[in-house]
Scaffold this motif. Structure first.
Motif, PDB file in Angstrom:
ATOM      1  N   SER A 116      13.883  48.101  22.428  1.00  0.00           N
ATOM      2  CA  SER A 116      13.365  49.030  23.430  1.00  0.00           C
ATOM      3  C   SER A 116      11.853  48.921  23.507  1.00  0.00           C
ATOM      4  O   SER A 116      11.185  48.420  22.582  1.00  0.00           O
ATOM      5  N   ASP A 117      11.291  49.407  24.599  1.00  0.00           N
ATOM      6  CA  ASP A 117       9.837  49.489  24.688  1.00  0.00           C
ATOM      7  C   ASP A 117       9.270  50.373  23.584  1.00  0.00           C
ATOM      8  O   ASP A 117       8.167  50.113  23.079  1.00  0.00           O
ATOM      9  N   THR A 151       7.076  44.575  29.363  1.00  0.00           N
ATOM     10  CA  THR A 151       7.113  45.255  30.644  1.00  0.00           C
ATOM     11  C   THR A 151       5.724  45.794  30.984  1.00  0.00           C
ATOM     12  O   THR A 151       4.868  45.981  30.108  1.00  0.00           O
ATOM     13  N   LEU A 154       5.075  48.975  29.059  1.00  0.00           N
ATOM     14  CA  LEU A 154       4.699  48.779  27.661  1.00  0.00           C
ATOM     15  C   LEU A 154       3.240  48.348  27.551  1.00  0.00           C
ATOM     16  O   LEU A 154       2.494  48.868  26.704  1.00  0.00           O
TER      17      LEU A 154
END
Length: 312
Positions: A116-117, A151, A154
């Motif tokens: 996950s971020d 991303t 992020l």
């Protein structure tokens, strides 16, 4: 706003190897000198093209120290330090700082897929805090290889949480829209976006990016230097066309092996074909094909390379 630390053309330099597969520092340093004299502003070493993840921790340190000992300026080097674990990433980053490097290229922790971020944010928070500053961190966005993307959300979180620590990104996704989105979102605040694809150099410079860090620059940096210096106009356009053609030629065979073949044939130095498994040298037909592709592009002989090697 300060100029980008590695603005311009940076070759993702090949790691020369001896017959026993240990790093050949003399051969590599000679190639580094040629690159810096023929269009390169800096060298992204020990990345994907440099087979960093086929080298041990002690070997990676020895390669960096060996190039500097042979006269390659530490300020021109951006070593890859991202590993699949936190401890080695921090250790290599601290080592690079101690050698005088200004920045490092950091892969995400790539063994565990689909983090996950939040998990990636926690990981890079640890890296930043344990390193403690004094060297710029560049994120290495290469989802096709690492399977772990960065991303925009992020990146934004990291920049807000650690101002001045995360300096930029190398985007090797081949997705120009993603590169442009990073430029649009963050470049105004000094965040440096580098294309990992030669065909986008002129475009990303025009859009506010910092330059490129590319594999094919091992052999096409002469024309990259022209694009960076001229930006627009007939000469820059022709040089960009050469970058695009040579990138296409380079990726027509396994990339690292193919670039080794081009350098080996250009220099007459068969040692450049040596590569660590699981990579393999090209077979004869592949070697002839990539050489013909570079020749058809008008990129041969490589400017100054044969003469430079003969003078060593």
């Amino acid at each position: 706003m300060h100029p980008p630390l590695f603005g311009g053309v940076n070759a993702a330099i090949l790691t020369a190897l001896k017959p026993d597969l240990s790093p050949d520092l003399d051969r590599m340093a000679a190639h580094a000198r040629w690159l810096l004299a023929n269009g390169c502003n800096g060298l992204g070493m020990l990345g994907t093209t440099g087979e960093a993840n086929s080298l041990g921790l002690f070997e990676r340190k020895a390669v960096l120290e060996g190039l500097i000992a042979r006269g390659i300026p530490a300020a021109k080097l951006m070593p890859g330090t991202g590993c699949s674990n936190l401890s080695d990433t921090v250790e290599l980053t601290l080592h690079a700082r101690a050698q005088g490097c200004r920045g490092v290229l950091v892969l995400p922790p790539f063994y565990y897929k689909a983090p996950s971020d939040d998990g990636l944010f926690a990981y890079f928070s640890e890296v930043v805090n344990r390193v403690g500053g004094g060297i710029a961190l560049y994120l290495y966005h290469f989802p096709q290889q690492s399977a772990v993307p960065f991303t925009l959300d992020l990146i934004g979180r990291l920049l807000k949480a650690f101002p001045g620590a995360i300096q930029g990104v190398k985007d090797s996704s081949g997705d120009y829209a993603n590169m442009k989105a990073m430029v649009d979102a963050f470049a105004a605040d000094g965040f440096e976006v580098y294309s990992g694809s030669d065909e986008y150099l002129q475009r990303i410079l025009a859009d506010g990016g910092a330059g490129c860090i590319t594999a094919a620059s091992n052999a096409n940096s002469h024309w990259g230097g022209i694009v960076y210096a001229k930006r627009t106009g007939a000469e820059a356009d022709a040089a960009q066309a050469m970058l695009t053609a040579t990138r296409k030629a380079a990726t027509s065979v396994p990339l690292i092996s193919g670039l080794r073949e081009i350098i080996a044939r250009s220099t007459g130095d068969d040692g450049w074909r040596t590569i660590r498994p699981p990579h393999l040298p090209l077979n004869a037909a592949q070697g002839d094909a990539i050489w013909a592709a570079w020749d058809a592009a008008g990129a041969l002989p490589l400017p100054g390379l044969t003469q430079a090697k003969a003078a060593e």
